[in-house]
Design a protein around this motif. Structure first.
Motif, PDB file in Angstrom:
ATOM      1  N   VAL A   1       0.822  -1.212   0.000  1.00  0.00           N
ATOM      2  CA  VAL A   1       0.000   0.000   0.000  1.00  0.00           C
ATOM      3  C   VAL A   1       0.860   1.269   0.000  1.00  0.00           C
ATOM      4  O   VAL A   1       0.470   2.295   0.555  1.00  0.00           O
ATOM      5  CB  VAL A   1      -1.008   0.036   1.183  1.00  0.00           C
ATOM      6  N   ASN A   2       2.024   1.176  -0.618  1.00  0.00           N
ATOM      7  CA  ASN A   2       2.944   2.317  -0.683  1.00  0.00           C
ATOM      8  C   ASN A   2       3.238   2.884   0.704  1.00  0.00           C
ATOM      9  O   ASN A   2       3.420   4.085   0.892  1.00  0.00           O
ATOM     10  CB  ASN A   2       2.381   3.418  -1.596  1.00  0.00           C
ATOM     11  N   ASN A   3       3.295   1.991   1.663  1.00  0.00           N
ATOM     12  CA  ASN A   3       3.450   2.367   3.068  1.00  0.00           C
ATOM     13  C   ASN A   3       4.834   2.944   3.368  1.00  0.00           C
ATOM     14  O   ASN A   3       5.003   3.734   4.296  1.00  0.00           O
ATOM     15  CB  ASN A   3       3.188   1.104   3.900  1.00  0.00           C
ATOM     16  N   GLN A   4       5.840   2.520   2.583  1.00  0.00           N
ATOM     17  CA  GLN A   4       7.224   3.004   2.720  1.00  0.00           C
ATOM     18  C   GLN A   4       7.694   3.029   4.179  1.00  0.00           C
ATOM     19  O   GLN A   4       8.138   4.082   4.671  1.00  0.00           O
ATOM     20  CB  GLN A   4       7.360   4.384   2.086  1.00  0.00           C
ATOM     21  N   PRO A   5       7.644   1.887   4.850  1.00  0.00           N
ATOM     22  CA  PRO A   5       7.967   1.891   6.279  1.00  0.00           C
ATOM     23  C   PRO A   5       9.457   1.717   6.573  1.00  0.00           C
ATOM     24  O   PRO A   5       9.852   1.746   7.733  1.00  0.00           O
ATOM     25  CB  PRO A   5       7.205   0.665   6.791  1.00  0.00           C
ATOM     26  N   VAL A   6      10.268   1.562   5.537  1.00  0.00           N
ATOM     27  CA  VAL A   6      11.655   1.128   5.755  1.00  0.00           C
ATOM     28  C   VAL A   6      12.567   2.267   6.212  1.00  0.00           C
ATOM     29  O   VAL A   6      12.554   3.354   5.632  1.00  0.00           O
ATOM     30  CB  VAL A   6      12.225   0.485   4.471  1.00  0.00           C
ATOM     31  N   HIS A   7      13.345   2.013   7.246  1.00  0.00           N
ATOM     32  CA  HIS A   7      14.401   2.909   7.720  1.00  0.00           C
ATOM     33  C   HIS A   7      15.707   2.131   7.638  1.00  0.00           C
ATOM     34  O   HIS A   7      15.704   0.906   7.660  1.00  0.00           O
ATOM     35  CB  HIS A   7      14.174   3.299   9.186  1.00  0.00           C
ATOM     36  N   TRP A   8      16.823   2.840   7.613  1.00  0.00           N
ATOM     37  CA  TRP A   8      18.125   2.172   7.551  1.00  0.00           C
ATOM     38  C   TRP A   8      18.987   2.578   8.734  1.00  0.00           C
ATOM     39  O   TRP A   8      19.003   3.746   9.131  1.00  0.00           O
ATOM     40  CB  TRP A   8      18.867   2.541   6.264  1.00  0.00           C
ATOM     41  N   ILE A   9      19.703   1.616   9.238  1.00  0.00           N
ATOM     42  CA  ILE A   9      20.800   1.908  10.161  1.00  0.00           C
ATOM     43  C   ILE A   9      22.061   1.502   9.423  1.00  0.00           C
ATOM     44  O   ILE A   9      22.160   0.367   8.942  1.00  0.00           O
ATOM     45  CB  ILE A   9      20.656   1.106  11.474  1.00  0.00           C
ATOM     46  N   MET A  10      22.976   2.443   9.264  1.00  0.00           N
ATOM     47  CA  MET A  10      24.235   2.156   8.580  1.00  0.00           C
ATOM     48  C   MET A  10      25.335   2.165   9.634  1.00  0.00           C
ATOM     49  O   MET A  10      25.484   3.151  10.367  1.00  0.00           O
ATOM     50  CB  MET A  10      24.555   3.231   7.548  1.00  0.00           C
ATOM     51  N   VAL A  11      26.085   1.099   9.689  1.00  0.00           N
ATOM     52  CA  VAL A  11      27.191   1.034  10.640  1.00  0.00           C
ATOM     53  C   VAL A  11      28.487   0.934   9.851  1.00  0.00           C
ATOM     54  O   VAL A  11      28.655   0.003   9.055  1.00  0.00           O
ATOM     55  CB  VAL A  11      27.066  -0.196  11.571  1.00  0.00           C
ATOM     56  N   ASP A  12      29.363   1.904  10.015  1.00  0.00           N
ATOM     57  CA  ASP A  12      30.673   1.787   9.360  1.00  0.00           C
ATOM     58  C   ASP A  12      31.816   2.031  10.354  1.00  0.00           C
ATOM     59  O   ASP A  12      32.952   2.281   9.966  1.00  0.00           O
ATOM     60  CB  ASP A  12      30.795   2.682   8.118  1.00  0.00           C
ATOM     61  N   SER A  13      31.464   1.934  11.639  1.00  0.00           N
ATOM     62  CA  SER A  13      32.494   2.047  12.672  1.00  0.00           C
ATOM     63  C   SER A  13      32.987   0.640  13.009  1.00  0.00           C
ATOM     64  O   SER A  13      32.201  -0.224  13.398  1.00  0.00           O
ATOM     65  CB  SER A  13      31.894   2.720  13.926  1.00  0.00           C
ATOM     66  N   LYS A  14      34.290   0.443  12.816  1.00  0.00           N
ATOM     67  CA  LYS A  14      34.889  -0.871  13.081  1.00  0.00           C
ATOM     68  C   LYS A  14      34.589  -1.309  14.520  1.00  0.00           C
ATOM     69  O   LYS A  14      34.257  -2.464  14.776  1.00  0.00           O
ATOM     70  CB  LYS A  14      36.405  -0.794  12.823  1.00  0.00           C
ATOM     71  N   ASP A  15      34.682  -0.335  15.415  1.00  0.00           N
ATOM     72  CA  ASP A  15      34.474  -0.624  16.831  1.00  0.00           C
ATOM     73  C   ASP A  15      33.052  -1.146  17.082  1.00  0.00           C
ATOM     74  O   ASP A  15      32.855  -2.169  17.742  1.00  0.00           O
ATOM     75  CB  ASP A  15      34.750   0.652  17.637  1.00  0.00           C
ATOM     76  N   VAL A  16      32.060  -0.450  16.520  1.00  0.00           N
ATOM     77  CA  VAL A  16      30.670  -0.876  16.738  1.00  0.00           C
ATOM     78  C   VAL A  16      30.421  -2.222  16.053  1.00  0.00           C
ATOM     79  O   VAL A  16      29.765  -3.112  16.613  1.00  0.00           O
ATOM     80  CB  VAL A  16      29.679   0.210  16.245  1.00  0.00           C
ATOM     81  N   LEU A  17      30.992  -2.403  14.857  1.00  0.00           N
ATOM     82  CA  LEU A  17      30.801  -3.677  14.148  1.00  0.00           C
ATOM     83  C   LEU A  17      31.357  -4.834  14.980  1.00  0.00           C
ATOM     84  O   LEU A  17      30.730  -5.887  15.109  1.00  0.00           O
ATOM     85  CB  LEU A  17      31.478  -3.624  12.765  1.00  0.00           C
ATOM     86  N   THR A  18      32.523  -4.600  15.566  1.00  0.00           N
ATOM     87  CA  THR A  18      33.144  -5.641  16.398  1.00  0.00           C
ATOM     88  C   THR A  18      32.253  -5.970  17.593  1.00  0.00           C
ATOM     89  O   THR A  18      32.065  -7.136  17.943  1.00  0.00           O
ATOM     90  CB  THR A  18      34.526  -5.146  16.886  1.00  0.00           C
TER      91      THR A  18
END
Ligand SMILES: Cc1cc2nc3c(=O)[nH]c(=O)nc-3n(C[C@H](O)[C@H](O)[C@H](O)COP(=O)(O)O)c2cc1C
Length: 271
Positions: free
Chosen positions: A128-145
């Motif tokens: 229904v064209n709800n477009q509910p998607v949000h993104w979290i982008m992680v590019d910190s090595k520390d947080v990824l670890t």
């Protein structure tokens, strides 16, 4: 239209000076919210503005810019460039030679590129064209670890694939594969179809990444842990009423695949 001195802007406006009565809007509207007033000129049906899902097909289909939707006029919209259409062969190659990439260069992924991918994925279909998607982008090595070690701990706790946690103890990250970036698609769990919408958006992102020479791999193990593991939710800053429904590791591939591996033949039933 004036209400109590305030200017009320209709959600859907028709400029009859520009309309050439081609009926395109009438034909394009998925909910048939434009009626033919007899001579091909469109009129809105009752409650049209309440029923409209903002898909913008009326706006996009009119060759003369006679429709405005939520104050957006056609002149503001980008034109399609037919010369940029990929050939069927290009699309087939992109789609079928896309591989899950599990060995990444340390090269960081440019944030501009990650933004570009999210910009492309927002045009993916949604219920229904709800477009509910949000993104979290992680590019910190520390947080990824930290995400990886919490995922491993959580899996160990749950007794799921203990081999992966052991591998991490030995310095081998089989969870996010030392990817330099992670994209997590999340949406309100109350949305109409949050999981499907996030998965379609992430699929779109994966293919768009491949077109830029960027490798991706679905982070299924993280997806299984993210919503139920409080420290991961916290690290991702997942809003309380949202869940993560898709996650992609992203990074430049170390390996190139010259060949396409075999896959199960398409199973089709003709009715
Ligand atoms: C929902 C989903 C979850 C996945 N999770 C992982 C994962 O956690 N780790 C991994 O290495 N690959 C993961 N994959 C990748 C699949 O293993 C891969 O798509 C499959 O082996 C086919 O390889 P290809 O993508 O190169 O065609 C996942 C794929 C999907 C669709």
């Amino acid at each position: 239209m004036h209400h109590n001195g305030a200017i009320h802007m209709s959600r859907i406006e028709i400029d009859y000076d520009k309309c050439v009565k081609d009926r395109f809007c009438i034909r394009a509207c998925p909910y048939k919210l434009f009626a033919d007033s007899g001579d091909g000129s469109p009129v809105l049906v009752e409650n049209a503005e309440d029923l409209c899902i903002d898909c913008g097909h009326c706006l996009a289909v009119c060759p003369f810019g006679a429709i405005a939707l939520n104050g957006v006029h056609q002149e503001e919209l980008p034109d399609r460039a037919p010369s940029l259409d990929p050939s069927p062969e290009s699309v087939e190659q992109l789609f079928t030679f896309r591989r899950s990439i599990r060995a990444y260069k340390k090269t960081p992924v440019e944030r501009e590129l990650l933004v570009k991918l999210a910009e492309i994925a927002r045009f993916a279909p949604s219920a229904v064209n709800n477009q509910p998607v949000h993104w979290i982008m992680v590019d910190s090595k520390d947080v990824l670890t930290q995400i990886v070690s919490h995922t491993a701990a959580f899996m160990r706790e749950q007794g799921v694939l203990p081999r992966l946690a052991e591998a991490l103890d030995n310095g081998m990250d089989l969870i996010l594969r030392d990817a330099p970036a992670l994209a997590v698609a999340h949406a309100p769990s109350s949305a109409l179809s949050p999981q499907v919408d996030c998965v379609i958006a992430a699929t779109t992102m994966e293919l768009a990444a491949a077109s830029h020479g960027l490798g991706a791999c679905w982070a299924g193990l993280l997806m299984r842990s993210a919503n139920d593991c409080a420290p991961i939710r916290e690290l991702l800053r997942l809003p309380e009423d949202h869940n993560a429904y898709a996650a992609l590791m992203l990074g430049y591939p170390k390996l190139q695949y010259a060949k396409r591996p075999p896959r199960t033949p398409a199973r089709i039933t003709w009715i």
